[in-house]
Design a protein around this motif. Structure first.
Motif, short mmCIF file in Angstrom:
data_model
loop_
_atom_site.label_atom_id
_atom_site.label_comp_id
_atom_site.label_asym_id
_atom_site.label_seq_id
_atom_site.Cartn_x
_atom_site.Cartn_y
_atom_site.Cartn_z
N HIS A 626 0.85 -1.20 0.00
CA HIS A 626 0.00 0.00 0.00
C HIS A 626 0.88 1.24 0.00
O HIS A 626 1.95 1.24 0.60
N PRO A 627 0.39 2.33 -0.65
CA PRO A 627 -0.89 2.42 -1.37
C PRO A 627 -0.81 1.81 -2.75
O PRO A 627 0.27 1.57 -3.29
N VAL A 628 -2.00 1.53 -3.31
CA VAL A 628 -2.11 1.00 -4.66
C VAL A 628 -2.38 2.17 -5.61
O VAL A 628 -3.26 2.98 -5.36
N GLU A 629 -1.59 2.25 -6.69
CA GLU A 629 -1.67 3.42 -7.58
C GLU A 629 -2.97 3.46 -8.38
O GLU A 629 -3.54 4.53 -8.60
N ILE A 630 -3.47 2.31 -8.84
CA ILE A 630 -4.66 2.27 -9.68
C ILE A 630 -5.67 1.31 -9.05
O ILE A 630 -5.32 0.19 -8.69
N LEU A 631 -6.92 1.74 -8.91
CA LEU A 631 -7.96 0.91 -8.34
C LEU A 631 -9.08 0.72 -9.36
O LEU A 631 -9.59 1.69 -9.93
N ARG A 632 -9.48 -0.53 -9.59
CA ARG A 632 -10.57 -0.82 -10.51
C ARG A 632 -11.88 -0.22 -10.01
O ARG A 632 -12.74 0.18 -10.80
#
Length: 789
Positions: A626-632
């Motif tokens: 974390h953090p995640v750069e792109i989230l669906r």
């Protein structure tokens, strides 16, 4: 089983070490002790005594019955019958042992019988290939078990098989024990097994086979090569046939030569009731007193750490039946002579009372020499050993104050969190990162925005405030908590302890709109440091990834920090018959017990895999960062609207779901090497987490926490907040030596819940480049007890 020790630290008689509960067994004893004899044995230092269920009269009656039957069937000897090739008619009835009489036993219901461990006749042979011998042996055992059960016996000890190389014989034995569990419905049944077949330490009692069987199959010459695991193999067959009964235990005979650690750990995982030590195992020290080697002492000390401490049974160390008779003859006189009285006073004992048994004296010395209980062996933690707990549902359920209090009792975890927050604040200043409170008017604002999401009762808030004070960092701190009852507690704590420095918000972190900064309440700001403690025993099993997905959009980019930064899940196949038996016993009330990942403080277990190059004993399954750069989910909301972000319906390619949480699905395939044969009952799961990794590039060690057995002492010693997780198998999976266990596991999701699926396959090498599958488990799925998002 009683442990024999007081584990309450607030008690006046709290014992800082396990207590030994020592009993006496005399292999030559033919009659149960009288009440006076029993008292004399207790006076010599023992706490309990074994007693034969039947006596020599019964043995003679059974032998005579057998001879009469053979003479009646045919006057020819067995040798003559074999010589002419004739076989007995299989339809002829076999010998039947009539019921017991009062001449067959000296054991009767009494007020002290509950303190006796009743020993079945060692002269029977349930494994005999002679059908008459095995049948009579089974009848005798059933008669003895039924009578012992009638008398109120708590424990029945049955000598184990004499040999392990006959699968037919072991199957016969196991089937007979299963019958005994039915016959003696209230007693515990203890199978007396050697730790391994050590030459020279075999049982030497005369058996029906040695009298009647021409091939003498029970006393055949022992193999020259010692198979360390053959006795355990026999025990495994017995308890498997008995469906892992909760009333079936084992007593292991400690050998003169202590075996390798792998065998010690194998027996450590079994349901031990007694450790038995024969006279031959003891050595004379320089003063001529009995003693045990350092290896024996270490083995006993290890086994005494079990939650149900095994009792110690000393065999053939006295006082013998003759010695007891002599003492009782002396006490027949109402008054001792002056010489006897003076001698007793000089020895600091009552007249005619036997002296302390020297073997018991030595065991009491060992008891005092044990290592004291460690911080990980407090009464509370000991009570959690091998105790199954269903995993928490932190998103679906609100925790009680007592649960929070248990978590807060671990200073190690919060020390590590405070260290991580402190280092993050120091490096923020060193790297001159901008803060979220900066404005065009005040671009160099030093205030960091710190958010504790899932604050509970506030321990992380306290540590964040302390870190800010230690580093001299100005902060604006927010605390989010969805539990309305915990929120009330936080409001009070903010007034009484935090001086109203904390902005409290009652909300699910995934629905929070973000911080509104001081002086700019109409503006939604960003978070500089996000702190959470959402980790579970497997890292992600309490939905930390899903929770952080829902709040990380408030992190300042690119400088925002998530604590924890990452976490990894790890697996290892284990043998844990206690847990398998526990789940089996509760399957009616919990039909999904074998498909539930249980939280449990694993203790009585055997890690069956060995560490070899390329295949460690504990292997990483997957990782979350974390953090995640792109989230669906954000992409989906941008197209379908924000409200649709949490709605499923198969809009995408995922069946029954939109696929917005598919990035949190995982799969692993791991290979574990098992040089020795064994059985596994499931997979042990652990996690490690990097709370904060230095961003200065100066090679600093990251701040970590770990519950991996081979890493916890280095990374977070004495941390107790998390117990391992256990993924059980519906059926134990047996495997031969030189096996590779292939473990497949999946983390699955349908956007509303998360579950695990697991499969184990066993492959044995049969050539330099060839291996074959020798076993496989079912595909297990926890979908019906999934963790709800």
């Amino acid at each position: 089983m009683a442990s024999g020790s007081n584990l309450n630290p607030e008690s006046d008689n709290f014992e800082s070490r396990p207590a030994f509960y020592i009993g006496q067994h005399d292999s030559s004893r033919k009659e149960a002790l009288t009440e006076d004899q029993y008292a004399q044995v207790l006076n010599s230092g023992f706490r309990f005594v074994t007693a034969p269920i039947t006596n020599g009269h019964f043995f003679k009656r059974v032998v005579d019955l057998y001879w009469d039957y053979l003479n009646e069937q045919d006057r020819w000897s067995q040798q003559e019958r074999l010589a002419v090739g004739q076989q007995p008619n299989p339809s002829l009835p076999g010998p039947v042992v009539p019921t017991l009489t009062d001449e067959d036993t000296s054991l009767f219901p009494s007020n002290y019988l509950g303190s006796l461990a009743l020993y079945s006749s060692p002269w029977i042979n349930l494994c005999s290939s002679n059908p008459y011998t095995s049948s009579i042996s089974r009848q005798v055992l059933n008669l003895e078990a039924a009578y012992a059960n009638f008398c109120g016996a708590r424990t029945i000890i049955i000598p184990g098989p004499r040999r392990d190389d006959s699968s037919r014989g072991i199957a016969q034995y196991a089937r007979a024990i299963r019958e005994v569990l039915h016959v003696a419905g209230r007693a515990n049944v203890i199978i007396h097994m050697p730790m391994y077949r050590e030459p020279g330490l075999e049982e030497k009692a005369e058996t029906l086979s040695s009298i009647f069987d021409s091939l003498n199959d029970a006393d055949a010459e022992a193999k020259k090569e010692v198979d360390l695991f053959s006795a355990w193999d026999s025990w495994n067959t017995i308890r498997s046939v008995c469906n892992y009964s909760m009333r079936l235990f084992t007593a292991i005979r400690i050998p003169r030569r202590v075996p390798e650690k792998t065998l010690q750990e194998r027996w450590f995982a079994e349901p031990l009731h007694y450790l038995t030590i024969d006279r031959e195992v003891f050595q004379a020290n320089r003063a001529g007193h009995p003693s045990l080697s350092k290896h024996h002492q270490d083995l006993i000390n290890r086994y005494m750490r079990l939650r149900n401490i095994p009792w110690l049974l000393l065999s053939d160390v006295g006082p013998s039946t003759e010695e007891l008779a002599a003492v009782l003859d002396e006490t027949a006189s109402e008054f001792p002579s002056l010489a006897e009285a003076n001698q007793a006073l000089r020895e600091n004992r009552k007249p005619h009372m036997p002296p302390m048994n020297p073997f018991v004296q030595y065991m009491r010395y060992l008891e005092r020499q044990q290592p004291p209980f460690t911080p990980m062996e407090t009464p509370a933690l000991t009570s959690f050993q091998d105790w199954l707990q269903p995993p928490l549902q932190p998103l679906a359920d609100n925790l009680e104050s007592a649960t929070y209090e248990v978590f807060e009792g671990d200073p190690v975890k919060y020390d590590q969190y405070e260290k991580a927050i402190t280092e993050a604040m120091i490096e923020w200043r060193e790297l001159k990162k901008p803060t979220s409170t900066a404005t065009p008017e005040n671009p160099s604002s030093p205030e960091l925005v710190v958010t504790v999401a899932g604050a509970g009762r506030g321990p992380l808030v306290t540590r964040a405030l302390r870190a800010a004070e230690t580093t001299g960092t100005p902060i604006q701190i927010w605390a989010l908590e969805k539990n309305q009852d915990a929120y009330v507690y936080l409001l009070r704590k903010n007034k009484t302890e935090w001086g109203n420095k904390v902005t409290l918000v009652k909300t699910d972190m995934r629905g929070w709109e973000g911080p509104r900064l001081k002086g700019r309440e109409n503006v939604v700001g960003k978070v500089d440091i996000l702190v959470t403690e959402l980790l579970g025993s497997f890292g992600d099993n309490e939905l930390s990834p899903e929770c952080l997905d829902g709040i990380q959009n408030h992190l300042a980019r690119p400088h925002g920090i998530s604590i924890p930064h990452s976490y990894t899940a790890h697996l290892s196949p284990i043998s844990t018959p206690r847990l398998f038996a526990d789940i089996s016993s509760r399957i009616v009330g919990e039909p999904h017990g074998f498909e539930t990942p249980w939280v449990v403080r694993l203790f009585a277990l055997d890690y069956v895999a060995q560490k070899v190059p390329g295949h460690p004993r504990f292997q990483q399954a997957w990782e979350f960062v974390h953090p995640v750069e792109i989230l669906r989910a954000d992409e989906f909301a941008a197209v379908h609207g924000k409200a649709a972000k949490y709605v499923t319906g198969g809009v995408g390619s995922m069946a029954g779901a939109s696929g917005t949480n598919e990035h949190n699905a995982r799969h692993c395939h791991l290979t574990f090497v098992c040089p020795t044969r064994g059985v596994i009952h499931g997979l042990a799961g652990f996690f490690e987490s990097v709370l904060y990794a230095s961003q200065t590039g100066q090679g600093k060690e990251p701040v970590e926490i770990s519950i991996l057995p081979d890493q916890i002492d280095r990374k977070s010693k004495d941390m107790i907040s998390w117990f391992p997780i256990f993924f059980p198998l519906k059926k134990p999976l047996y495997f031969p030596q030189d096996t590779e266990l292939e473990v497949s596991m999946w983390r699955q999701t349908d956007d509303t819940k998360v579950w695990y699926e697991w499969l184990v396959e066993a492959y044995a090498w049969v050539g330099p480049d060839t291996r074959i599958k020798v076993g496989t488990s079912d595909l297990h799925s926890s979908r019906k007890v999934a963790c709800l998002m």
